[in-house]
Design a protein around this motif. Structure first.
Motif, PDB file in Angstrom:
ATOM      1  N   SER A  31      54.414 -33.459 -19.526  1.00 34.79           N
ATOM      2  CA  SER A  31      54.927 -32.141 -19.173  1.00 34.79           C
ATOM      3  C   SER A  31      53.763 -31.178 -19.243  1.00 34.79           C
ATOM      4  O   SER A  31      52.854 -31.365 -20.052  1.00 34.79           O
ATOM      5  N   LEU A  32      53.770 -30.217 -18.347  1.00 36.57           N
ATOM      6  CA  LEU A  32      52.657 -29.267 -18.320  1.00 36.57           C
ATOM      7  C   LEU A  32      53.165 -27.878 -18.714  1.00 36.57           C
ATOM      8  O   LEU A  32      54.042 -27.320 -18.073  1.00 36.57           O
ATOM      9  N   THR A  33      52.616 -27.401 -19.814  1.00 36.88           N
ATOM     10  CA  THR A  33      52.989 -26.088 -20.331  1.00 36.88           C
ATOM     11  C   THR A  33      51.926 -25.091 -19.905  1.00 36.88           C
ATOM     12  O   THR A  33      50.736 -25.340 -20.112  1.00 36.88           O
ATOM     13  N   VAL A  34      52.346 -23.992 -19.314  1.00 34.53           N
ATOM     14  CA  VAL A  34      51.387 -22.989 -18.847  1.00 34.53           C
ATOM     15  C   VAL A  34      51.409 -21.786 -19.785  1.00 34.53           C
ATOM     16  O   VAL A  34      52.474 -21.242 -20.074  1.00 34.53           O
ATOM     17  N   ARG A 179      47.096 -29.488  -6.206  1.00 37.27           N
ATOM     18  CA  ARG A 179      48.041 -30.549  -5.820  1.00 37.27           C
ATOM     19  C   ARG A 179      47.702 -31.848  -6.562  1.00 37.27           C
ATOM     20  O   ARG A 179      48.563 -32.519  -7.094  1.00 37.27           O
ATOM     21  N   ASP A 180      46.384 -32.172  -6.574  1.00 37.93           N
ATOM     22  CA  ASP A 180      45.953 -33.443  -7.177  1.00 37.93           C
ATOM     23  C   ASP A 180      46.189 -33.463  -8.682  1.00 37.93           C
ATOM     24  O   ASP A 180      46.616 -34.481  -9.223  1.00 37.93           O
ATOM     25  N   LEU A 181      45.887 -32.350  -9.323  1.00 40.32           N
ATOM     26  CA  LEU A 181      45.935 -32.308 -10.786  1.00 40.32           C
ATOM     27  C   LEU A 181      47.295 -32.728 -11.319  1.00 40.32           C
ATOM     28  O   LEU A 181      47.404 -33.552 -12.213  1.00 40.32           O
ATOM     29  N   ARG A 182      48.337 -32.200 -10.738  1.00 31.24           N
ATOM     30  CA  ARG A 182      49.683 -32.527 -11.216  1.00 31.24           C
ATOM     31  C   ARG A 182      49.981 -34.021 -10.992  1.00 31.24           C
ATOM     32  O   ARG A 182      50.552 -34.681 -11.839  1.00 31.24           O
ATOM     33  N   ARG A 183      49.531 -34.527  -9.842  1.00 30.94           N
ATOM     34  CA  ARG A 183      49.763 -35.942  -9.529  1.00 30.94           C
ATOM     35  C   ARG A 183      49.035 -36.839 -10.538  1.00 30.94           C
ATOM     36  O   ARG A 183      49.604 -37.773 -11.088  1.00 30.94           O
ATOM     37  N   GLY A 204      53.295 -23.636  -9.407  1.00 28.04           N
ATOM     38  CA  GLY A 204      53.081 -24.921  -8.744  1.00 28.04           C
ATOM     39  C   GLY A 204      52.832 -26.061  -9.712  1.00 28.04           C
ATOM     40  O   GLY A 204      53.101 -27.215  -9.393  1.00 28.04           O
ATOM     41  N   LEU A 205      52.298 -25.753 -10.897  1.00 27.67           N
ATOM     42  CA  LEU A 205      51.899 -26.826 -11.807  1.00 27.67           C
ATOM     43  C   LEU A 205      52.783 -26.967 -13.034  1.00 27.67           C
ATOM     44  O   LEU A 205      52.939 -28.060 -13.567  1.00 27.67           O
ATOM     45  N   GLY A 206      53.329 -25.850 -13.492  1.00 26.99           N
ATOM     46  CA  GLY A 206      53.974 -25.873 -14.804  1.00 26.99           C
ATOM     47  C   GLY A 206      55.396 -26.397 -14.809  1.00 26.99           C
ATOM     48  O   GLY A 206      56.146 -26.227 -13.850  1.00 26.99           O
ATOM     49  N   ASP A 207      55.757 -27.055 -15.943  1.00 21.45           N
ATOM     50  CA  ASP A 207      57.165 -27.393 -16.192  1.00 21.45           C
ATOM     51  C   ASP A 207      57.776 -26.331 -17.086  1.00 21.45           C
ATOM     52  O   ASP A 207      58.993 -26.181 -17.152  1.00 21.45           O
ATOM     53  N   PRO A 222      61.437 -22.431 -17.930  1.00 24.16           N
ATOM     54  CA  PRO A 222      60.956 -23.004 -16.668  1.00 24.16           C
ATOM     55  C   PRO A 222      60.344 -21.882 -15.812  1.00 24.16           C
ATOM     56  O   PRO A 222      60.917 -20.788 -15.738  1.00 24.16           O
ATOM     57  N   PRO A 223      59.170 -22.134 -15.194  1.00 23.40           N
ATOM     58  CA  PRO A 223      58.482 -21.061 -14.461  1.00 23.40           C
ATOM     59  C   PRO A 223      59.366 -20.343 -13.446  1.00 23.40           C
ATOM     60  O   PRO A 223      59.366 -19.111 -13.384  1.00 23.40           O
TER      61      PRO A 223
END
Ligand SMILES: Nc1ncnc2c1ncn2[C@@H]1O[C@H](COP(=O)(O)OP(=O)(O)OP(=O)(O)O)[C@@H](O)[C@H]1O
Length: 363
Positions: A31-34, A179-183, A204-207, A222-223
């Protein structure tokens, strides 16, 4: 129970506000926290405290069942024992080492075969194969950032911390890497915490997004939810709501509230009672414009007649300021602006759908 990263701490610097961080995030899956907020909000400090590079004065940090920091009993686990990957704004690659040796730096003590295997895995995944023998000075910004990411990942960190990882890149490279980073991170399954003040990146990236301002957590969730429904005018400003106006609910019919803002009236979907004071938030991209003072039939409930007071070009977009009893900002493409012949002093009608008018209760 799913393991969690739990952090509740306070860091003070001699000048400036105390930085108070509250964060509960799952660790069992990607999970990506921003951490999102303006300059000086305390985002990098929060990240540095998680990494063990800074020591808070109060609170604790728990990673699953490990205690990384606890002010009450003087525990501060060293950064290298936290097994974290840290990616800084500037890639900080060693200029005298090749790509391969830069990536391998953190795993120098591993056996040859394992080291080669890990480097090959990452050069493959991050599209760096073929560049192993080059020096950082022979790479583009995007390639350098990918090498820095490979170097942070090669130690198989349990948590990845990213501080504005894309900010030094040009726009097209930035979009591609976003785009790539999240993948990549999803594939590797490493939970990550990322600092950014870029709205598109957060969305675009955060959960999960944590909005910080003046050292405090102002809102999290959630963003999409946080960006669509900020809890107060300060958060609305931080998340880029262009139109924030004070108003009052003067009528309610079938769940549609009429809000008075100066001499104008707007319809919004709202639970607020008649007489309550509200803060009206409208994103500039939710405002459509028509020439002249008469709008045709439209599903948009709000038709505000006004006069153009400013036109500011921002790349392919034009920000139009319209005086319609209050100053309303609308975003249109440059092409639309030209096609419609929009100019200073022209009368227009602004169309806004009722659900695009968000209300925040005011005390
Ligand atoms: N080493 C330090 N010494 C003194 N004050 C510091 C130090 N590091 C950060 N601060 C202060 O802490 C506050 C938060 O800084 P921080 O770098 O964490 O903010 P930020 O949200 O990451 O900002 P930016 O987006 O500009 O990087 C600021 O007021 C800053 O001046």
């Amino acid at each position: 129970m799913e393991p969690e990263l739990v952090a509740e701490f306070e860091k003070n610097f001699p000048d400036g506000p105390p930085i108070k961080v509250r964060l509960h995030r799952p660790l069992g899956r990607f999970s990506l926290t921003v951490l999102f907020g303006p300059s000086g909000a305390g985002k990098t400090t929060a990240l540095r405290c998680l990494a063990g590079l800074d020591r808070p004065q109060r609170g604790y940090i728990r990673f699953g069942d490990e205690i990384w920091f606890d002010a009450s009993c003087g525990i501060q686990v060293e950064p290298q024992r936290r097994q974290i990957g840290y990616l800084f704004q500037d890639y900080a690659l060693f200029p005298h080492l090749t790509v391969e040796r830069n990536i391998a730096y953190g795993i120098r003590r591993l056996g040859d075969a394992e080291r080669r295997k890990r480097i090959a895995e990452l050069t493959d995944l991050l599209g760096l194969a073929g560049l192993e023998g080059r020096y950082p000075g022979q790479l583009s910004g995007g390639q350098q950032q990918r090498v820095a990411l490979a170097r942070a990942l090669v130690c198989r960190p349990r948590l990845l911390l990213l501080d504005e990882p894309l900010c030094a890149l040009d726009q097209p490279t930035r979009e591609q890497l976003r785009r790539d980073l999240r993948r990549w991170l999803t594939k590797l399954g490493i939970p990550a915490v990322m600092v950014t003040h870029d709205r598109v990146e957060a969305l675009g990236l955060g959960d999960h997004v944590i909005v910080m301002d003046h050292g405090c957590v102002r809102q999290c969730g959630p963003p999409q939810d946080v960006f669509a429904a900020p809890v107060d005018p300060a958060v609305a400003r931080i998340v880029g709501v262009d139109n924030i106006e004070g108003g009052k609910v003067i009528r309610k019919v079938n769940g549609l509230a009429t809000i008075q803002i100066g001499s104008s009236e707007l319809l919004a979907l709202s639970e607020a009672c008649v007489g309550s004071r509200v803060c009206v938030c409208i994103r500039a991209e939710d405002v459509m414009l028509e020439r002249g003072a008469v709008a045709r039939q439209s599903s948009a409930r709000n038709h505000l007649v006004g006069r153009i007071r400013s036109l500011d070009r921002e790349g392919p977009i034009v920000r139009v300021g319209i005086d319609c009893g209050f100053l309303l900002k609308a975003l249109v493409t440059h092409q639309a602006c030209e096609d419609m012949g929009l100019c200073d002093g022209m009368d227009v009608t602004a169309l806004i759908k009722a659900p695009a008018v968000r209300l925040i209760a005011r005390e």
